[in-house]
Design a protein around this motif. Structure first.
Motif, PDB file in Angstrom:
ATOM      1  N   UNK A   1       0.844  -1.191   0.000  1.00 18.34           N
ATOM      2  CA  UNK A   1       0.000   0.000   0.000  1.00 18.34           C
ATOM      3  C   UNK A   1       0.882   1.245   0.000  1.00 18.34           C
ATOM      4  N   UNK A   2       0.539   2.245  -0.827  1.00 19.02           N
ATOM      5  CA  UNK A   2       1.371   3.456  -0.886  1.00 19.02           C
ATOM      6  C   UNK A   2       1.230   4.305   0.381  1.00 19.02           C
ATOM      7  N   UNK A   3       2.371   4.745   0.922  1.00 14.51           N
ATOM      8  CA  UNK A   3       2.396   5.638   2.089  1.00 14.51           C
ATOM      9  C   UNK A   3       3.377   6.759   1.767  1.00 14.51           C
ATOM     10  N   UNK A   4       3.019   7.597   0.810  1.00 16.17           N
ATOM     11  CA  UNK A   4       3.888   8.699   0.426  1.00 16.17           C
ATOM     12  C   UNK A   4       5.092   8.235  -0.365  1.00 16.17           C
ATOM     13  N   UNK A   5       6.160   9.049  -0.338  1.00 14.64           N
ATOM     14  CA  UNK A   5       7.344   8.776  -1.149  1.00 14.64           C
ATOM     15  C   UNK A   5       8.524   8.306  -0.317  1.00 14.64           C
TER      16      UNK A   5
ATOM     17  N   UNK B   1       3.376   0.241   2.962  1.00 11.03           N
ATOM     18  CA  UNK B   1       2.958  -0.802   3.895  1.00 11.03           C
ATOM     19  C   UNK B   1       2.948  -2.142   3.177  1.00 11.03           C
TER      20      UNK B   1
ATOM     21  N   UNK C   1      -2.135   9.391  -2.657  1.00  9.43           N
ATOM     22  CA  UNK C   1      -3.324   8.716  -2.121  1.00  9.43           C
ATOM     23  C   UNK C   1      -2.933   7.440  -1.402  1.00  9.43           C
TER      24      UNK C   1
ATOM     25  N   UNK D   1      -2.584   5.194   2.566  1.00  9.22           N
ATOM     26  CA  UNK D   1      -2.821   3.766   2.332  1.00  9.22           C
ATOM     27  C   UNK D   1      -4.284   3.318   2.444  1.00  9.22           C
ATOM     28  N   UNK D   2      -5.164   4.153   3.023  1.00 14.36           N
ATOM     29  CA  UNK D   2      -6.553   3.693   3.160  1.00 14.36           C
ATOM     30  C   UNK D   2      -7.518   4.582   2.381  1.00 14.36           C
TER      31      UNK D   2
ATOM     32  N   UNK E   1      -9.247   3.832   0.053  1.00  9.49           N
ATOM     33  CA  UNK E   1     -10.476   3.097  -0.267  1.00  9.49           C
ATOM     34  C   UNK E   1     -11.470   3.050   0.898  1.00  9.49           C
TER      35      UNK E   1
ATOM     36  N   UNK F   1      -0.830  10.804   1.973  1.00 10.96           N
ATOM     37  CA  UNK F   1       0.395  11.133   2.693  1.00 10.96           C
ATOM     38  C   UNK F   1       1.099  12.286   1.984  1.00 10.96           C
TER      39      UNK F   1
END
Lengths: 253, 346
Positions: free
Chosen positions: A19-23, A27, B188, B190-191, B193, B270
């Motif tokens: 899952x993307x968490x910024x740059x 995750x 966009x 992690x959540x 959705x 984020x």
């Protein structure tokens, strides 16, 4: 991913999603619920990465069902690091006994556990039954976080399952042993908190002067041992003098 | 003997900060560190320090201190402020973005910051408080690190590391300036959705205002509440600095340096690392917008930002002789613009 199929090695990209968490982070998510088998995969992945030290890895933050991977975008990219992690293989480890079991002395009720009576009333149990249930359970350290050294200990017996307090306390004293939802926890430092306080332990769980700074390690077992006020005071004194050594139950090799 | 600072008046919230405490989030220990990391790096470069030396992060205004035990070299970066240096009965005023040498016994008073809610004062040799878990950053919530785990108070004595004046004082010839409009780029997830499509569109289309509930942990925003598909609650997971979490109220919170390590609210996006210093500088009342970027665009933006910082550091030059004009007065006359930001629509 349930227990039962122990020792099946599978690539992480077949078990988890990224899952993307910024740059500077992403995750690695192994599931959507609190489950010892899922949590074990998270910690195993953290251990694998600590060993492999891929280029650009900064640190990882394990939680119940996902691992947050922090990286330096000047030295790697999410794409490169995810390809590396995805190809790692993980074995199922469900059902493994905890490597060590801490015995944590707790003074239940009274000023030490101001919500014990309320918890008993809300669960339809007597205070003695609440204590027996809480102290009769072997907990697993799922995660440390939100506060330095706060360990999420699960699973709490269903009979003690309660939502968080509707109005959180502004100040919870350090050492407070608390329950909420299906977890128990110990407040390592004074902080606001919304869990039900049922007891207090004189032990310390976070010391920034030590490395690692916390008593527990994820995967550890924890058992609460009821003690009286005198013993609680005596242990508090020993802890203050730096001569208290917490009990650990014999660890299976 | 190394010099010390004797704090006479601390300012609203002055803390010892470096580039953060990395490697202990798995134990629940937050990163902390300067809200405006590039300002710390620039300030350190101005006084000849390594990039990660600990300095003083200043919020809004202050402090006032006396330099004891030896001379000091200092520089303010990140915001403009009048720096008054009193030696005997003579007071001289200086501005930010330049190093200046102050003799033992001098009294230094920093005025109100303009252009940013925070700035960094670097001191040659660095603030020499003990390393805790590898960092000198103050963890205000945990109560450790920095100066006894708290903001400075009157009467504190802060030891500085040893230093030797090497070369003349440096200045930054062209301090960075930002446009009025503050746009924070964000990835966009992690959540994402967890939110309705309409909420996601609204989040990236509507301006938000920074509320009064803004500190080093995070800033709560005011604007249209965001709707969830189901609920705001998730199984707690790790939080990155810049994460925008949305509790049940639907109002987003941008998490900053002192944020907790894990949390149980859905995170819609984020803020990218290149724009985090900008977020850290915002004051209550500032209007901001979010612009969606991909992870790859975020990584590229960070490389661009690093190149800019490197270029600024390479441009440092000796303070021009004859520049003995009252710089602070110039700034107040608005002839030179500050760094930022954000208050123009307040």
């Amino acid at each position: 991913m349930a227990g039962g199929q122990a020792m099946t090695a599978r690539r992480i990209d077949a078990r988890a999603r990224f899952l993307p968490v910024g740059d500077t982070a992403f995750a690695v998510e192994f599931g959507d619920r609190i489950d010892p088998a899922i949590n074990a995969l998270v910690h195993r992945t953290a251990a694998l990465l600590a060993e492999a030290r891929p280029e650009g890895l900064v640190e990882t933050v394990p939680s119940f069902r996902s691992l947050l991977v922090h990286y330096d975008p000047l030295r790697t990219s999410a794409q490169a690091l995810q390809a590396f992690i995805g190809a790692l293989e993980l074995e199922d480890e469900a059902g493994q006994a905890p490597p060590r079991i801490w015995r944590i002395p707790v003074l239940y009720g009274g000023e030490a556990g101001p919500d014990l009576t309320e918890v008993a009333a809300a669960t339809g149990l007597s205070a003695a039954e609440v204590i027996a249930l809480h102290a009769g359970t072997l907990y697993r350290v799922y995660v440390q976080g939100f506060l330095p050294g706060f360990a999420y200990l699960g699973d709490l017996p269903e009979a003690l399952d309660l939502p968080r307090r509707t109005s959180p306390r502004v100040r919870v004293p350090p050492g407070s042993v608390a329950i909420a939802q299906r977890m128990s926890g110990i407040y390592p430092v004074e902080s606001p908190g919304g869990w039900h306080l049922i007891g207090n332990t004189p032990l310390r769980f976070f010391d920034p002067a030590r490395t690692p700074p916390t008593l527990f390690t994820p995967g550890d077992g924890v058992r609460f041992v009821p003690v009286g006020a005198d013993e609680h005071a005596a242990i508090r004194e020993d802890v203050a003098q730096g001569r208290f050594v917490p009990d650990v139950e014999g660890a299976p090799a | 003997m190394s010099p010390s600072l004797h704090i006479l008046q601390p300012g609203p919230q002055t803390t010892v900060q470096d580039l953060g405490r990395h490697g202990f989030q798995a134990y629940g220990v937050p990163v902390c560190g300067a809200l405006d990391g590039p300002a710390l790096r620039l300030a350190n470069a101005l006084v000849g320090n390594e990039a990660g030396c600990a300095g003083l992060e200043i919020r809004l205004s202050g402090p006032t201190f006396e330099v004891i035990g030896g001379p000091a070299r200092l520089a303010l970066a990140g915001a403009q402020a009048a720096i008054e240096v009193t030696v005997g009965d003579e007071t001289r005023r200086y501005g930010a973005w330049r190093a200046l040498d102050v003799p033992e016994g001098a009294r230094v008073r920093l005025g109100a910051l303009t252009g940013s809610g925070c700035a960094v004062l670097a001191l040659a040799g660095g603030v020499d408080v003990p390393l805790v878990l590898g960092s000198r950053a103050t963890d205000l919530k945990g109560g450790f690190g920095g100066n006894e785990g708290r903001a400075l108070a009157a009467g504190d004595r802060l030891p500085l590391g040893e230093w030797a004046a090497q070369g003349p004082c440096l200045e930054l010839p062209a301090p960075p300036r930002a446009s009025g409009e503050v746009t924070l780029r964000a990835v966009r997830g992690p959540q994402a959705d967890a939110f309705t499509e309409a909420a996601l569109d609204a989040f990236f289309a509507t301006p938000y205002r920074v509320s009064r509930e803004a500190d080093r942990m995070g800033m709560r925003l005011e604007g249209p509440p965001l709707a969830f598909r189901n609920s705001a609650d998730i199984v707690s997971d790790g939080i990155a600095t810049g994460a925008i979490q949305v509790p049940g109220s639907g109002l987003p919170i941008v998490l900053l340096a002192d944020h907790q390590t894990i949390g149980g609210y859905a995170k819609i996006a984020t803020v990218i690392s290149a724009d985090l210093p900008l977020a850290g500088r915002l004051l209550p009342g500032a209007l901001i917008r979010f612009r969606a970027v991909t992870v790859g665009e975020g990584e590229e933006a960070r490389r661009v930002r690093e190149a800019e910082i490197a270029r600024l550091i390479a441009s440092l030059a000796p303070v021009r002789e004859g520049a003995r004009i009252d710089e602070a007065a110039l700034y107040h006359a608005n002839l030179i613009s500050g760094v930022v930001t954000g208050q123009e629509s307040g």
